[in-house]
Design a protein around this motif. Structure first.
Motif, short mmCIF file in Angstrom:
data_model
loop_
_atom_site.label_atom_id
_atom_site.label_comp_id
_atom_site.label_asym_id
_atom_site.label_seq_id
_atom_site.Cartn_x
_atom_site.Cartn_y
_atom_site.Cartn_z
N ASP A 16 0.82 -1.21 0.00
CA ASP A 16 0.00 0.00 0.00
C ASP A 16 0.85 1.27 0.00
O ASP A 16 0.35 2.35 -0.33
N ASP A 17 2.12 1.15 0.39
CA ASP A 17 2.99 2.31 0.43
C ASP A 17 3.61 2.65 -0.92
O ASP A 17 4.16 3.74 -1.10
N ALA A 31 -2.46 -12.45 -6.14
CA ALA A 31 -1.76 -13.71 -6.38
C ALA A 31 -1.37 -14.39 -5.07
O ALA A 31 -1.49 -15.62 -4.91
N ILE A 32 -0.91 -13.58 -4.11
CA ILE A 32 -0.53 -14.15 -2.81
C ILE A 32 -1.76 -14.65 -2.07
O ILE A 32 -1.75 -15.74 -1.47
N ALA A 33 -2.83 -13.87 -2.09
CA ALA A 33 -4.05 -14.26 -1.37
C ALA A 33 -4.64 -15.55 -1.93
O ALA A 33 -5.19 -16.37 -1.18
N ALA A 59 9.17 -10.35 -1.26
CA ALA A 59 9.95 -11.33 -0.48
C ALA A 59 9.49 -11.37 0.97
O ALA A 59 9.37 -12.45 1.58
N ARG A 60 9.19 -10.22 1.54
CA ARG A 60 8.68 -10.18 2.92
C ARG A 60 7.30 -10.83 3.00
O ARG A 60 7.01 -11.55 3.96
N ALA A 61 6.45 -10.56 1.99
CA ALA A 61 5.11 -11.14 2.01
C ALA A 61 5.16 -12.66 1.93
O ALA A 61 4.34 -13.36 2.54
N LEU A 62 6.15 -13.20 1.20
CA LEU A 62 6.26 -14.66 1.08
C LEU A 62 6.86 -15.31 2.32
O LEU A 62 6.51 -16.44 2.67
N ASN A 63 7.76 -14.60 3.01
CA ASN A 63 8.50 -15.20 4.12
C ASN A 63 8.07 -14.70 5.50
O ASN A 63 8.66 -15.11 6.51
N CYS A 64 7.08 -13.82 5.57
CA CYS A 64 6.61 -13.34 6.87
C CYS A 64 6.09 -14.52 7.71
O CYS A 64 5.54 -15.49 7.17
N ASP A 71 -0.16 -8.67 3.39
CA ASP A 71 0.19 -7.60 4.31
C ASP A 71 1.19 -8.11 5.35
O ASP A 71 0.80 -8.57 6.43
N PRO A 72 2.49 -8.11 5.03
CA PRO A 72 3.48 -8.60 6.00
C PRO A 72 3.45 -7.74 7.26
O PRO A 72 3.18 -6.53 7.22
N CYS A 73 3.76 -8.40 8.37
CA CYS A 73 3.65 -7.72 9.67
C CYS A 73 4.69 -6.64 9.86
O CYS A 73 4.45 -5.62 10.51
N GLY A 74 5.89 -6.85 9.33
CA GLY A 74 6.95 -5.85 9.45
C GLY A 74 7.71 -5.90 10.74
O GLY A 74 8.66 -5.12 10.92
N VAL A 75 7.36 -6.80 11.67
CA VAL A 75 8.04 -6.85 12.96
C VAL A 75 8.71 -8.20 13.23
O VAL A 75 9.56 -8.29 14.12
N CYS A 76 8.35 -9.22 12.47
CA CYS A 76 8.99 -10.51 12.69
C CYS A 76 10.43 -10.47 12.20
O CYS A 76 10.84 -9.55 11.50
#
Length: 568
Positions: A16-17, A31-33, A59-64, A71-76
């Motif tokens: 979204d950013d 595609a991810i959903a 890459a973050r969305a796939l490995n979160c 929507d990757p969490c961003g904190v893991c």
């Protein structure tokens, strides 16, 4: 902690950013959903539009730890380490410095043999992939064609055409658009608000326009301007730091062109040179302003597309009304060419001054189509003249008004020219009952009738006659020796001409055409039919050219003379 530049500090961390790439981000999220994740992606687009950033977010969305998720969490741990570029399972390769096949074998092919150390997928992000050698592409091809289930390739490039089709056919290709100045301006304003920087909308719009669709370039430029101006950013600060041309100078130049003020144009050129402005940049910015003016002309509702302050937009609208669409198209071509050529000239200032003078001259040109419209078709519009006959009580001119009987008779000229013999185009100049009218009146009335009923025939054939003689019940048109084709064309309309002459005079009139023996005008009798021609007749190319509608139109407009015609 050391200072972090704005381009890195405000790098998008979620789909979204990402600014200006809604089509790409929406497709990837869906595609991810739906768990339809491809094994190879190609992100293509100009610099600074978000290709590598999108690859990292993917890459973050796939490995979160909560993923795969749009929507990757961003904190893991996986999200944090990928954002910082230190995740062991996400390998970023700069193809510009690792072009050889050995690098691909060591980093990519060898790495595929081992599963991810911690993450769900082993991701290979290859930046500027088009710079790989042919051998490297060949080595990479097999891995992309049949990768292990835990591998995902993401390739970014600014030159999509340099990637082999064998690679593209095995990947999902996403083309990133350049970011619009409006979106860049809004993002810069958000950053300035967070950083507590004050600045006008015009200043931010100027930075966005200089970035040419690159968000990263715009953020870097804002960083540079803030370092110069401090907490308050103005238009002058942006122009000074980035070496841009002030909009007031551009408007003044266009105003001088409109006023055809050469001395002022020279003074403005001197002002630009003394301020250290690159005249090539002035040409580029002027072409941009001309483009904005064309947009206003074609679609006034898009006035807001030009990123200008309200007062600048109002001034530009006033200037736009001084130019036609043709003026603007010629100006854009002139300035675009000047931008390319000015770099190679020995005296850029002199060249630029001549460009402005040429622009002033181009505004004086009138489109040929407009001239032809003013001519009313094939011939120039002439002022109608009423023809009077002494034996007629009343004559009806073109306007329908009754003109008192005049004792003046049109002069009996022995020659007819296209523009000199201006006769009112009316078929009722002489009433049919006027038997025994003078020869001059019959000639003028017949010419008026021809011009009214057959305007094109009048301009191209009748008006080319050297002289017209009226004697008893005969009207004879004499053509020059070179006008054989015109005389033949005249003969084809004899029946119509005789009918018109009889209608005007009330008696039988014979209309004929002869050719002069010489250019002095001595006539020949109509040529007898030859028994058997010795060979094919010689073509009169000049006469054929004169019969052309386009040639006649040009001769009516321009003071030119056809001396010779050559068949190509």
């Amino acid at each position: 902690m050391s200072y972090q530049v704005l381009a890195r500090k405000y790098r998008p961390q979620r789909f979204d950013d990402v600014v200006g790439q809604e089509v790409v981000t929406r497709t990837l999220r869906n595609a991810i959903a739906s768990k339809r994740i491809a094994h190879a992606f190609v992100f293509a687009g100009s610099r600074g539009c978000g290709k590598t950033t999108t690859a990292r977010i993917l890459a973050r969305a796939l490995n979160c730890e909560k993923g795969p998720t749009p929507d990757p969490c961003g904190v893991c741990d996986a999200c944090v380490e990928i954002a910082q570029g230190r995740d062991l399972d996400v390998l970023e390769i700069d193809a510009a410095s690792h072009t050889g096949v050995d690098n691909i074998r060591e980093v990519v092919i060898a790495g595929l043999a081992f599963p991810p150390a911690r993450d769900r997928y082993k991701v290979f992000i290859i930046d500027e992939v088009h710079q790989l050698s042919s051998a490297s592409f060949n080595a990479l091809l097999k891995s992309i064609e049949e990768p292990p289930p835990h591998a995902v390739f993401m390739m970014a490039t600014t030159e999509l055409h340099k990637i082999p089709d064998t690679i593209l056919s095995r990947s999902q290709v996403f083309e990133f658009r350049t970011i619009s100045p409006k979106d860049i301006t809004n993002q810069l304003k958000r950053i300035a608000e967070i950083e507590h920087i004050e600045g006008s909308d015009t200043a931010f719009a100027l930075i966005a326009r200089a970035a040419e669709g690159s968000m990263r370039d715009a953020q870097s430029a804002l960083d540079q301007v803030i370092a110069f101006a401090g907490k308050t950013v103005g238009v002058d600060d942006v122009s000074t730091v980035l070496g841009l041309v002030g909009r007031d100078l551009l408007m003044d130049v266009i105003d001088a062109v409109v006023a055809e003020d050469g001395p002022r144009a020279f003074a403005l050129t001197e002002r630009a040179v003394e301020s250290g402005t690159d005249l090539r940049l002035v040409c580029r910015e002027l072409s941009q302003v001309v483009r904005d003016m064309m947009v206003m002309t074609v679609d006034p509702s898009r006035v807001g597309d030009a990123e200008l302050a309200p007062e600048e937009r109002e001034r530009l609208a006033v200037l736009t009304r001084e130019f036609s669409k043709e003026d603007l198209m010629r100006a854009f071509d002139l300035l675009s060419t000047a931008e390319q050529e000015i770099r190679n000239v020995s005296h850029p200032r002199y060249y630029f001054e001549m460009i402005l003078l040429r622009w002033m001259h181009l505004r004086k040109l009138v489109p040929l189509s407009e001239l032809l419209e003013q001519m009313g078709g094939a011939g120039i519009k002439s002022v109608p003249r009423t023809v009077s006959a002494p034996t007629s009580d009343k004559i009806a001119p073109t306007s329908g008004k009754v003109v008192p009987t005049s004792s003046k008779v049109a002069p009996t000229s022995s020659s007819v020219a296209p523009t000199s013999d201006k006769v009112a185009p009316t078929s009722s100049a002489i009433a049919p009952s006027n038997k025994g009218a003078p020869a001059s009146s019959l000639k003028d009335a017949l010419l008026a009738e021809i011009r009214s009923g057959k305007g094109f025939f009048y301009n191209t054939v009748v008006a080319q006659a050297q002289k017209i003689d009226v004697a008893d019940d005969r009207v004879t048109f004499t053509f020059l020796p070179a006008h054989k084709a015109l005389r033949e064309q005249f003969d084809q309309s004899r029946a119509w001409l005789e009918a018109a002459a009889e209608r005007l005079s009330g008696r039988k009139i014979v209309v004929s055409a002869v050719q002069a023996a010489t250019d002095n005008g001595e006539p020949l009798s109509p040529e007898p039919k030859a028994a058997a021609p010795a060979g094919p007749p010689k073509r009169d190319l000049k006469a054929e050219a004169l019969e052309s509608t386009g040639v006649q139109a040009l001769l009516d407009v321009f003071p030119a003379e056809i001396r010779d015609v050559e068949e190509m």
